[in-house]
Motif scaffolding. Sequence first.
Motif, PDB file in Angstrom:
ATOM      1  N   ALA A   7      -2.083   0.256  -6.521  1.00 30.68           N
ATOM      2  CA  ALA A   7      -2.503  -0.700  -5.508  1.00 30.68           C
ATOM      3  C   ALA A   7      -2.502  -0.081  -4.127  1.00 30.68           C
ATOM      4  CB  ALA A   7      -1.561  -1.906  -5.535  1.00 30.68           C
ATOM      5  N   THR A  10      -5.025   3.647  -3.664  1.00 27.29           N
ATOM      6  CA  THR A  10      -6.330   3.678  -4.291  1.00 27.29           C
ATOM      7  C   THR A  10      -7.245   4.635  -3.555  1.00 27.29           C
ATOM      8  OG1 THR A  10      -6.018   1.384  -4.773  1.00 27.29           O
ATOM      9  CG2 THR A  10      -8.219   2.240  -5.027  1.00 27.29           C
ATOM     10  N   PRO A  11      -7.869   5.549  -4.242  1.00 27.37           N
ATOM     11  CA  PRO A  11      -8.787   6.443  -3.542  1.00 27.37           C
ATOM     12  C   PRO A  11      -9.983   5.687  -2.979  1.00 27.37           C
ATOM     13  CG  PRO A  11      -8.841   6.795  -5.931  1.00 27.37           C
ATOM     14  CD  PRO A  11      -7.754   5.819  -5.665  1.00 27.37           C
ATOM     15  N   ASP A  12     -10.560   6.258  -1.935  1.00 25.57           N
ATOM     16  CA  ASP A  12     -11.635   5.585  -1.216  1.00 25.57           C
ATOM     17  C   ASP A  12     -12.833   5.247  -2.098  1.00 25.57           C
ATOM     18  OD1 ASP A  12     -10.955   7.792   1.462  1.00 25.57           O
ATOM     19  OD2 ASP A  12     -10.265   5.749   1.155  1.00 25.57           O
ATOM     20  N   GLY A  15     -13.756   1.637  -5.055  1.00 23.63           N
ATOM     21  CA  GLY A  15     -14.689   0.528  -4.903  1.00 23.63           C
ATOM     22  C   GLY A  15     -14.310  -0.651  -5.766  1.00 23.63           C
ATOM     23  N   PRO A  16     -15.016  -1.751  -5.598  1.00 23.48           N
ATOM     24  CA  PRO A  16     -14.697  -2.926  -6.400  1.00 23.48           C
ATOM     25  C   PRO A  16     -15.184  -2.725  -7.831  1.00 23.48           C
ATOM     26  CG  PRO A  16     -16.554  -3.363  -4.950  1.00 23.48           C
ATOM     27  CD  PRO A  16     -16.144  -1.948  -4.706  1.00 23.48           C
ATOM     28  N   MET A 175       4.800   2.626   7.011  1.00 27.03           N
ATOM     29  CA  MET A 175       4.339   1.249   7.190  1.00 27.03           C
ATOM     30  C   MET A 175       5.391   0.412   7.914  1.00 27.03           C
ATOM     31  SD  MET A 175       2.220  -0.116   3.971  1.00 27.03           S
ATOM     32  CE  MET A 175       0.630   0.618   3.602  1.00 27.03           C
ATOM     33  N   TYR A 273      -6.797  -8.410  -4.140  1.00 28.10           N
ATOM     34  CA  TYR A 273      -7.169  -7.292  -3.278  1.00 28.10           C
ATOM     35  C   TYR A 273      -7.238  -5.962  -4.017  1.00 28.10           C
ATOM     36  CZ  TYR A 273      -2.187  -6.325  -3.357  1.00 28.10           C
ATOM     37  OH  TYR A 273      -0.920  -6.050  -3.769  1.00 28.10           O
TER      38      TYR A 273
ATOM     39  N   LYS B  89      -2.533   9.109   8.721  1.00 28.71           N
ATOM     40  CA  LYS B  89      -2.686   8.117   7.650  1.00 28.71           C
ATOM     41  C   LYS B  89      -3.141   6.816   8.286  1.00 28.71           C
ATOM     42  CE  LYS B  89       1.490   8.514   5.637  1.00 28.71           C
ATOM     43  NZ  LYS B  89       2.547   8.129   4.678  1.00 28.71           N
ATOM     44  N   LEU B  91      -2.715   3.817   7.242  1.00 33.26           N
ATOM     45  CA  LEU B  91      -1.687   2.793   7.099  1.00 33.26           C
ATOM     46  C   LEU B  91      -2.248   1.372   7.133  1.00 33.26           C
ATOM     47  CD1 LEU B  91       1.230   4.222   9.250  1.00 33.26           C
ATOM     48  CD2 LEU B  91       1.035   4.177   6.771  1.00 33.26           C
ATOM     49  N   LEU B  92      -3.438   1.203   6.595  1.00 32.57           N
ATOM     50  CA  LEU B  92      -3.947  -0.166   6.456  1.00 32.57           C
ATOM     51  C   LEU B  92      -3.162  -0.828   5.325  1.00 32.57           C
ATOM     52  CD1 LEU B  92      -7.789   0.463   6.722  1.00 32.57           C
ATOM     53  CD2 LEU B  92      -6.240  -0.366   8.487  1.00 32.57           C
ATOM     54  N   LEU B  93      -2.866  -2.108   5.477  1.00 35.09           N
ATOM     55  CA  LEU B  93      -2.130  -2.809   4.431  1.00 35.09           C
ATOM     56  C   LEU B  93      -3.127  -3.198   3.336  1.00 35.09           C
ATOM     57  CD1 LEU B  93       0.048  -5.027   6.797  1.00 35.09           C
ATOM     58  CD2 LEU B  93       0.513  -2.741   5.927  1.00 35.09           C
ATOM     59  N   PRO B  94      -2.905  -2.709   2.112  1.00 38.21           N
ATOM     60  CA  PRO B  94      -3.918  -2.879   1.066  1.00 38.21           C
ATOM     61  C   PRO B  94      -4.182  -4.333   0.684  1.00 38.21           C
ATOM     62  CG  PRO B  94      -1.939  -1.819   0.181  1.00 38.21           C
ATOM     63  CD  PRO B  94      -1.765  -1.901   1.656  1.00 38.21           C
ATOM     64  N   TRP B  95      -3.225  -5.224   0.982  1.00 36.29           N
ATOM     65  CA  TRP B  95      -3.403  -6.622   0.577  1.00 36.29           C
ATOM     66  C   TRP B  95      -4.063  -7.449   1.666  1.00 36.29           C
ATOM     67  CZ3 TRP B  95       1.214  -4.013   0.970  1.00 36.29           C
ATOM     68  CH2 TRP B  95       1.965  -4.255   2.132  1.00 36.29           C
ATOM     69  N   ARG B  96      -4.434  -6.824   2.769  1.00 39.91           N
ATOM     70  CA  ARG B  96      -5.112  -7.560   3.840  1.00 39.91           C
ATOM     71  C   ARG B  96      -6.543  -7.063   3.981  1.00 39.91           C
ATOM     72  NH1 ARG B  96      -2.128  -9.474   8.755  1.00 39.91           N
ATOM     73  NH2 ARG B  96      -0.121 -10.164   7.953  1.00 39.91           N
ATOM     74  N   PHE B 104      -3.244  -7.543  12.591  1.00 40.92           N
ATOM     75  CA  PHE B 104      -1.838  -7.428  12.206  1.00 40.92           C
ATOM     76  C   PHE B 104      -0.868  -7.344  13.393  1.00 40.92           C
ATOM     77  CE2 PHE B 104       1.732  -4.655  10.672  1.00 40.92           C
ATOM     78  CZ  PHE B 104       2.351  -5.625   9.916  1.00 40.92           C
ATOM     79  N   TYR B 136     -11.567  -5.362   1.451  1.00 37.37           N
ATOM     80  CA  TYR B 136     -10.221  -4.802   1.397  1.00 37.37           C
ATOM     81  C   TYR B 136     -10.300  -3.291   1.624  1.00 37.37           C
ATOM     82  CZ  TYR B 136      -8.475  -9.250  -0.216  1.00 37.37           C
ATOM     83  OH  TYR B 136      -8.124 -10.562  -0.287  1.00 37.37           O
ATOM     84  N   HIS B 138      -9.373  -0.689   0.096  1.00 35.15           N
ATOM     85  CA  HIS B 138      -9.774   0.222  -0.981  1.00 35.15           C
ATOM     86  C   HIS B 138     -11.277   0.239  -1.206  1.00 35.15           C
ATOM     87  CE1 HIS B 138     -10.802  -2.488  -4.354  1.00 35.15           C
ATOM     88  NE2 HIS B 138      -9.972  -3.319  -3.782  1.00 35.15           N
ATOM     89  N   GLU B 139     -11.966  -0.728  -0.597  1.00 37.22           N
ATOM     90  CA  GLU B 139     -13.416  -0.760  -0.763  1.00 37.22           C
ATOM     91  C   GLU B 139     -14.139   0.044   0.329  1.00 37.22           C
ATOM     92  OE1 GLU B 139     -13.876  -5.185  -2.691  1.00 37.22           O
ATOM     93  OE2 GLU B 139     -13.495  -5.066  -0.547  1.00 37.22           O
ATOM     94  N   LEU B 140     -13.360   0.638   1.225  1.00 39.47           N
ATOM     95  CA  LEU B 140     -13.948   1.335   2.369  1.00 39.47           C
ATOM     96  C   LEU B 140     -13.848   2.843   2.214  1.00 39.47           C
ATOM     97  CD1 LEU B 140     -13.936  -1.460   3.630  1.00 39.47           C
ATOM     98  CD2 LEU B 140     -12.795  -0.518   5.626  1.00 39.47           C
ATOM     99  N   GLY B 142     -13.115   6.690   3.795  1.00 37.47           N
ATOM    100  CA  GLY B 142     -12.041   7.195   4.638  1.00 37.47           C
ATOM    101  C   GLY B 142     -12.354   7.033   6.120  1.00 37.47           C
ATOM    102  N   ARG B 145     -11.988   3.385   7.139  1.00 37.94           N
ATOM    103  CA  ARG B 145     -10.569   2.999   7.190  1.00 37.94           C
ATOM    104  C   ARG B 145      -9.947   3.477   8.490  1.00 37.94           C
ATOM    105  NH1 ARG B 145      -8.076   2.969   1.442  1.00 37.94           N
ATOM    106  NH2 ARG B 145      -6.193   3.319   2.620  1.00 37.94           N
TER     107      ARG B 145
END
Lengths: 284, 263
Positions: A7, A10-12, A15-16, A175, A273, B89, B91-96, B104, B136, B138-140, B142, B145
């Motif tokens: 989660a 995830t590598p860039d 994708g979905p 983080m 997500y 890095k 450091l984007l939050l993956p759930w947002r 944020f 999200y 992970h859909e972007l 590098g 991001r």
Amino acid sequence: MAVIQDAALTPDHAGPVRRRVNLVSFLHRQEVWLSILALAAFLASWEWGPPLLGIAPYNIPQMSAVWSEGLHMWAHGDLLRHTMITCMEVIIGFALGCAMGAIIGYALGMSRLLEAVASPYILALQIAPKVAFAPLFVMWFGYNITPRILTAVLIVFFPVLINVLTAVRSVDPAMIDLARLFRASRAQIFWKIEFPWSMPALFSGLRIGATLAVIGVTVAELVGGNVGLGAVLAESEGQANTAAVFVTIILLTLIGILAYVLVILAERMVLRYAPQRSADDIGV
Amino acid sequence: MLRLQFKGVSRHFPPKRGRSESEGVLAVDDVNVEVGDGEVVSLIGPSGCGKSTLLNLASGLDRPSKGEVFVDGAPVSGPNEHVAFMLQKDLLLPWRTVRRNIEFGQEIRKLEPDKRRQRAEMFLKRFHLDGFADHYPHELSGGMRQRAALARTMMMNPDVLLLDEPFSALDAQTKMVLQQDLAGTLADERKTAFLITHDLVEALALSDRVLVMSRRPGRIIKEIQVDIPDRDNPMERRQHERIGPMIAQLMGLLDIGSSEELV
């Protein structure tokens, strides 16, 4: 822990990967037909295999015998009531065990001191075979649903606790620093970083817990009492009614599958997500 | 007016418990740096020379062993509203979603939701992310991001931007585009920035001044004024005829090509 990494890292290019399963294309897939074929072969060998190989019905009853025994138990043996009682025990035991495991997991995750003090006991209890406590609980609380729920709580508790604890410990310190730079309070760091970060791990703990809860309840029901599928199982065994034993095993398995699928559905809703993984694992 | 000032700053990391005193590390030693309002200053130096330590001190995440860091004239005693920090890095939050990631920091500072959303909308546009607001991370890609991370940093409206190798994980082309965006924004908003980089061209293309740090313990050994026009347009500046000789000078200072260890 793999779940967490999936989660978070995830590598860039991932994708979905959400797929809409189209029924037509579904039926065109070769593995679907092969699975149906395998199921048919399994049922056929269950039905005609034992007589052909000379296996006695009290060892392996035919499929049709198990089916008619099931119908008989449904009509005359209160099978639905026993099933519902077992379901209820599983649900309560699972919910309480998960809640306790998660709360204590987060508490230990946030306090090194607490973890240092509690970890030897947790380790010892984790190694102890939890179902061995079932007779003790029956001695304490008698032939009712309490020992069943307690056994389920005890067995569900640890995988949830360990998963949550490990997840909270594995939060990327950068983080946390990010949140600190924005001057986040301790509560904000927990609710906005640590808690969501731990969700995939929490859910993999819940998945393990869902199947373990059924085991805990079944063992405690076997130990004593006269309601619930485990009690039916023990009684059928006493009567040498193999077909009835099969019926209860099948129903207990179905309860386990149902619990597991419900957790997966909840996981899919909460973890929207992340790239879809879990749903593919069981082919739902 | 001085936005950021390091005054005789040293940072010594004590040895791990049970180790001898000599195993402690002096990361930076007696560093004096002054960054004025609207200035962009880069810091280059060999790996492990204490560059990031300086940024941690400026952000308030860490405290100096000796000396003091000042932001807007006030000594830094912890994370504060005047500075914002951006790292390699994202450091984007993956759930947002991207939008909620950008919000944020202001969400933590408890800015009213209306204002927060409005502001986020503005930065989504400025960093060309408006089409991806509800995706999200992970859909972007590098680059996107990192753009979102930059938007999140700018969202805080800091007086001083601290940038720790913000583009070093990107491919060469994406990097140039993002440098262009950053330089434009810094110039438009007259922001002060302190940038750490490994990339000599990046340092020269983006800054007013370049500081060179020595091997550990890190000291500032040279300061170079980049008096080339187009600080707001690095694409143009990269091609300036004086960039080449300046790179040669920096390579000399960093001992690149002559010693066993490269930057």
